[in-house]
Design an enzyme around this catalytic site. Structure first.
Site, mmCIF file in Angstrom:
data_model
loop_
_atom_site.group_PDB
_atom_site.id
_atom_site.type_symbol
_atom_site.label_atom_id
_atom_site.label_comp_id
_atom_site.label_asym_id
_atom_site.label_seq_id
_atom_site.Cartn_x
_atom_site.Cartn_y
_atom_site.Cartn_z
ATOM 1 N N HIS A 292 0.891 -1.106 -0.068
ATOM 2 C CA HIS A 292 -0.095 0.006 0.025
ATOM 3 C C HIS A 292 0.901 1.390 -0.116
ATOM 4 C CE1 HIS A 292 -2.894 2.809 2.018
ATOM 5 N NE2 HIS A 292 -3.879 2.001 1.430
ATOM 6 N N ASP B 276 3.289 -4.687 7.692
ATOM 7 C CA ASP B 276 2.045 -4.097 7.601
ATOM 8 C C ASP B 276 0.871 -4.951 7.822
ATOM 9 O OD1 ASP B 276 -0.254 -2.862 6.668
ATOM 10 O OD2 ASP B 276 0.467 -1.725 4.956
ATOM 11 N N GLN C 137 -4.260 -5.592 6.571
ATOM 12 C CA GLN C 137 -5.346 -6.385 6.101
ATOM 13 C C GLN C 137 -5.003 -7.811 6.442
ATOM 14 O OE1 GLN C 137 -7.632 -5.521 3.742
ATOM 15 N NE2 GLN C 137 -6.948 -3.536 3.233
ATOM 16 N N LYS D 223 -10.105 -1.610 10.310
ATOM 17 C CA LYS D 223 -10.266 -2.865 9.144
ATOM 18 C C LYS D 223 -10.677 -3.991 10.216
ATOM 19 C CE LYS D 223 -7.174 -0.504 6.012
ATOM 20 N NZ LYS D 223 -8.288 0.094 4.898
ATOM 21 N N CYS E 46 -4.998 2.576 -3.718
ATOM 22 C CA CYS E 46 -3.672 3.077 -2.971
ATOM 23 C C CYS E 46 -2.588 1.988 -3.070
ATOM 24 C CB CYS E 46 -3.758 3.490 -1.565
ATOM 25 S SG CYS E 46 -4.916 4.831 -1.370
HETATM 26 N N1 PLP Z 1 -1.715 -0.926 4.526
HETATM 27 C C1 PLP Z 1 -2.729 -1.727 3.713
HETATM 28 C C2 PLP Z 1 -2.237 -2.959 3.288
HETATM 29 C C3 PLP Z 1 -3.973 -1.063 3.544
HETATM 30 O O1 PLP Z 1 -4.651 -1.987 3.221
HETATM 31 C C4 PLP Z 1 -4.221 0.106 4.129
HETATM 32 C C5 PLP Z 1 -5.498 0.685 3.631
HETATM 33 O O2 PLP Z 1 -6.439 0.231 2.905
HETATM 34 C C6 PLP Z 1 -3.066 0.843 4.727
HETATM 35 C C7 PLP Z 1 -2.051 0.200 4.889
HETATM 36 C C8 PLP Z 1 -3.437 2.004 5.241
HETATM 37 O O3 PLP Z 1 -4.403 1.976 6.470
HETATM 38 P P1 PLP Z 1 -4.861 3.507 7.167
HETATM 39 O O4 PLP Z 1 -5.485 4.235 5.968
HETATM 40 O O5 PLP Z 1 -5.891 2.954 8.043
HETATM 41 O O6 PLP Z 1 -3.784 3.982 7.739
#
Ligand code: PLP
Length: 470
Positions: free
Chosen positions: A186, A263, A266, A289, A427
């Site tokens: 992401h 990270d 997900q 999430k 993203c």
């Molecule tokens: N990392 C992953 C894999 C994501 O899917 C997302 C959000 O869709 C994020 C990071 C960013 O999350 P947040 O916007 O809650 O900080």
């Protein structure tokens, strides 16, 4: 509680209390421990988390086989119509819907327990502090962390990655150093590294993908070197669903003394995570999430790594002594939590963790794997549909293209049938460009989704294709 008017009707507390859905002792978690008589049961602090307990076997686990219907009964928004049809929420990768246990925890916090924390000698300040620190213990338990002191509350994954980049990165990166970042990340696990790399004259190096959307492990092994300071990888991709072999990749990185940031945005809602088993140096996730409120998330860092990190934001809560000539800082994790935190969010996060854990984590993971298999089959029958990513380990995320239709048209068509999916670059532009695409449509499933909903998705897409053909 007020009953605000929403476009589709009115929300009232009773609406969330659907009869026969509360599991005794689990739906509103916890009972007040001795010494906190003022807190309502749903706000009672969690027991200290050291050593952390595996959540899959939580005492709160409901007996019997997991069914999505049990989860659905707890989630009021799934009962609203969209465009005249019952909503089919397949946009869980963007955010999950909230169970009434979480909603009621937020209401109970503001109705009975609101106070700032870590300051003041009064009863409610003490209670709110216990609530907040109990939430930290619950997160530590959820991640298998060795102690609550390894957990820093953040706004979410994005802020947690930025914290590590700005604090650890600024202190540890120098000219010529490399940060290996997988191509399926992401943007929030790419751009913070680009920013700090530019400042420190380090380099961000992409780890390529294979055609099936898994990370190319041979290329990864070749890219690792003693220049590598950090490896940034997702525990599950938000576009391709890929679940990389994080434990093995971490062990390899550690041979070069590189740190590994995982990270988990997900991952945490879909399968149990144990940061000590993974040996992660950093693990980050977002509450929203995970069936919790927006604006709250967490960073886990190994105790010795966190202890060596300088503050990244200054303000209240993070200091020990302040003079104009000198400042000393609070111990970890408070050193990284400047200003008033999202106290109700922490209460909601803990409630969400209890709710999810009450179903049994392994049971939920098994159900979602079966649902993914069903979805793959159902979508394979849609003419002209291609799913991106076919890695051996995958969460229930189906990003696809539909021949003859741009992704936004597909999403709008589905919306007319009450089906919420996401269209765009998600993203994660490098992931899509790996397939020569700029945008795609994504259905991302959660524990409350059913095979019938997946069938509705497939039927609606088929109808769009047939209409196009006609
Ligand atoms: N990392 C992953 C894999 C994501 O899917 C997302 C959000 O869709 C994020 C990071 C960013 O999350 P947040 O916007 O809650 O900080």
């Amino acid at each position: 509680m007020t009953t605000p008017d929403m476009p589709w009707g009115t929300y009232a507390p009773g609406m969330a209390q659907l009869p026969g859905t509360q599991v005794p002792g689990t739906a509103l978690p916890g009972t007040p421990p001795p010494g906190t008589p003022g807190l309502p049961p749903q706000l009672a602090p969690a027991a200290p988390a050291a050593p952390a307990q595996p959540t899959a076997g939580s005492a709160a686990t409901r007996s019997g086989r997991f069914t999505p219907e049990a989860a659905r009964r707890d989630v009021p928004v799934l009962q609203r119509p969209v465009n005249g049809r019952p909503v089919v929420w397949l946009d869980n990768g963007a955010t999950t819907q909230k169970p009434r246990q979480v909603i009621e925890t937020l209401a109970a916090y503001y109705a009975t327990a609101n106070s700032n924390i870590h300051r003041g000698a009064h009863t409610m300040a003490r209670e709110a502090t216990e609530l907040y620190e109990g939430g930290r213990a619950a997160v530590a338990g959820f991640l298998g962390a060795p102690s609550p002191d390894t957990i820093v509350f953040t706004r979410g994954t994005t802020e947690a990655v930025n914290l590590v980049a700005q604090s650890w990165g600024r202190a540890n990166l120098g000219p010529g150093d490399e940060i290996l970042v997988s191509t399926l990340e992401h943007h929030s696990n790419i751009v913070p590294w680009q920013l700090i790399a530019k400042e420190r004259r380090a380099r961000v190096v992409p780890i390529p993908l294979l055609p099936d959307g898994s990370i190319d492990q041979d290329a990864y092994a070749d890219l690792l070197s003693f220049r590598t300071q950090l490896v940034a990888i997702s525990h599950a991709s938000n576009v391709l669903g890929t679940v990389p072999p994080v434990k093995e990749m971490t062990a390899l990185a550690h041979r070069y003394d590189a740190k590994v940031l995982v990270d988990g945005a997900q991952a945490v809602a879909h399968f149990p995570v144990d940061v000590q088993d993974l040996d992660s140096d950093f693990y980050v996730f977002s509450g929203h999430k995970l069936y919790a409120p927006t604006g709250i998330g967490a960073l886990y860092a190994k105790p010795e790594v966190l202890a060596g990190m300088p503050p990244w934001q200054g303000g209240g809560n993070m200091i020990d002594q302040v003079e104009f000539g000198r400042v000393t800082y609070a111990p970890v994790p408070h050193r990284f939590e400047a200003g008033t935190g999202h106290i109700s969010g922490v209460a909601g996060l803990r409630s969400a963790i209890d709710w999810l854990s009450s179903f049994g984590r392994e049971a939920v993971a098994a159900y979602e794997t079966a649902l993914l298999a069903h979805a793959r089959q159902a979508l394979a029958a849609v003419p002209g549909l291609t799913v991106l990513g076919d890695a051996p380990e995958k969460i229930a995320v189906l990003t696809f293209t539909l021949a003859g239709h741009d992704p936004m048209t597909v999403a709008r068509w589905l919306d007319q049938a009450g089906i919420a999916v996401r269209a765009g670059h998600h993203c994660a532009q490098p992931s899509l460009r790996h397939y020569g695409l700029e945008t795609a449509t994504r259905a991302s499933l959660a524990l409350y989704n059913t095979a019938e909903e997946v069938d509705q998705l497939a039927a609606s897409l088929t109808q769009l294709q047939l209409q196009g053909a006609g």
